[in-house]
Structure formats: structure tokens, C-alpha cells
Design a protein around this motif. Structure first.
Motif, mmCIF file in Angstrom:
data_model
loop_
_atom_site.group_PDB
_atom_site.id
_atom_site.type_symbol
_atom_site.label_atom_id
_atom_site.label_comp_id
_atom_site.label_asym_id
_atom_site.label_seq_id
_atom_site.Cartn_x
_atom_site.Cartn_y
_atom_site.Cartn_z
ATOM 1 N N PRO A 46 -0.378 32.336 -30.362
ATOM 2 C CA PRO A 46 -0.070 32.520 -28.811
ATOM 3 C C PRO A 46 1.111 31.436 -28.560
ATOM 4 C CG PRO A 46 -2.138 31.482 -29.680
ATOM 5 C CD PRO A 46 -1.361 31.756 -30.795
ATOM 6 N N VAL A 47 1.615 31.793 -27.319
ATOM 7 C CA VAL A 47 2.606 31.214 -26.653
ATOM 8 C C VAL A 47 2.146 30.485 -25.435
ATOM 9 C CG1 VAL A 47 4.737 32.654 -27.731
ATOM 10 C CG2 VAL A 47 3.646 33.027 -25.454
ATOM 11 N N LYS A 78 1.723 43.336 -28.488
ATOM 12 C CA LYS A 78 1.469 43.635 -29.809
ATOM 13 C C LYS A 78 2.648 44.859 -30.254
ATOM 14 C CE LYS A 78 -1.864 43.790 -33.168
ATOM 15 N NZ LYS A 78 -1.844 43.047 -34.497
ATOM 16 N N ARG A 79 3.588 44.529 -31.392
ATOM 17 C CA ARG A 79 4.673 45.615 -31.567
ATOM 18 C C ARG A 79 4.299 45.828 -33.336
ATOM 19 N NH1 ARG A 79 9.968 46.667 -29.537
ATOM 20 N NH2 ARG A 79 11.128 47.656 -31.336
ATOM 21 N N GLY A 80 3.652 46.921 -33.434
ATOM 22 C CA GLY A 80 3.114 47.194 -34.975
ATOM 23 C C GLY A 80 2.212 46.098 -35.421
ATOM 24 N N ASN A 81 2.252 45.443 -36.324
ATOM 25 C CA ASN A 81 1.368 44.464 -36.631
ATOM 26 C C ASN A 81 2.026 42.884 -36.357
ATOM 27 O OD1 ASN A 81 3.521 44.218 -38.931
ATOM 28 N ND2 ASN A 81 2.125 44.308 -40.293
ATOM 29 N N LYS A 82 2.912 42.620 -35.454
ATOM 30 C CA LYS A 82 3.597 41.455 -35.121
ATOM 31 C C LYS A 82 3.201 41.254 -33.460
ATOM 32 C CE LYS A 82 7.152 41.716 -38.505
ATOM 33 N NZ LYS A 82 8.702 41.667 -38.838
ATOM 34 N N LEU A 83 3.676 40.027 -33.336
ATOM 35 C CA LEU A 83 3.524 39.600 -31.705
ATOM 36 C C LEU A 83 5.101 39.427 -31.346
ATOM 37 C CD1 LEU A 83 0.532 37.082 -31.587
ATOM 38 C CD2 LEU A 83 0.650 39.572 -30.881
ATOM 39 N N GLN A 84 5.231 40.205 -30.092
ATOM 40 C CA GLN A 84 6.584 39.972 -29.528
ATOM 41 C C GLN A 84 6.605 39.258 -28.349
ATOM 42 O OE1 GLN A 84 8.751 43.666 -28.845
ATOM 43 N NE2 GLN A 84 10.366 42.649 -28.011
ATOM 44 N N LEU A 85 7.499 38.210 -28.109
ATOM 45 C CA LEU A 85 7.385 37.416 -26.893
ATOM 46 C C LEU A 85 7.871 38.394 -25.828
ATOM 47 C CD1 LEU A 85 7.624 34.563 -25.773
ATOM 48 C CD2 LEU A 85 10.373 34.648 -26.214
ATOM 49 N N THR A 86 7.036 37.754 -24.774
ATOM 50 C CA THR A 86 7.523 38.542 -23.331
ATOM 51 C C THR A 86 7.937 37.433 -22.423
ATOM 52 O OG1 THR A 86 5.214 38.300 -22.581
ATOM 53 C CG2 THR A 86 5.956 40.725 -23.542
#
Length: 64
Positions: free
Chosen positions: A7-8, A23-31
Motif C-alpha cells: 500500500p501507498v 492492479k496491473r497483472g500480478n503487480k501494483l501500479q502507482l496512481t
């Protein structure tokens, strides 16, 4: 994409934006304000070429 691990913090003092992740595939992308954040590969340390190009804006993360 700017990937994060876990988490951020939603709000950072002095920054008028809301941070999160998607969620981007199996990763977390910052928004930032609900929009996905990306790294521009043409930038180098201390030189930002992509700020305000075609509606894209640069921001500088800090180690808080």
C-alpha cells in the motif's frame, strides 16, 4: 509503469494529489489522482524532458 510493493500513503503533506494503486497483472501500479503513473525512459537524473508533453506531467518523488 511505476510499480510499488504494498500500500501507498494516500496523502503527502505539501502535495495536492491523492495516491493509490491499481492492479496491473500480478503487480501494483502507482496512481496519482486515480490515473496510472509512468516513468519516461528518456529522462535521466536531473533532466526531465517529458513534463507537460501531450498532457503528461512530471512529479518528483522524495524519500520522505
Amino acid at each position: 509503469p511505476v510499480y510499488v510493493k504494498g500500500p501507498v500513503v494516500k496523502h503527502v503533506k505539501g502535495v495536492m494529489a491523492t495516491f493509490g494503486t491499481i492492479k496491473r497483472g500480478n503487480k501494483l501500479q502507482l496512481t496519482v489522482n486515480g490515473l496510472p503513473a509512468y516513468i519516461y525512459e528518456g529522462d535521466t537524473a536531473g533532466i526531465v524532458k517529458c513534463d507537460n508533453v501531450d498532457g503528461w506531467h512530471a512529479f518528483r518523488p522524495s524519500a520522505g
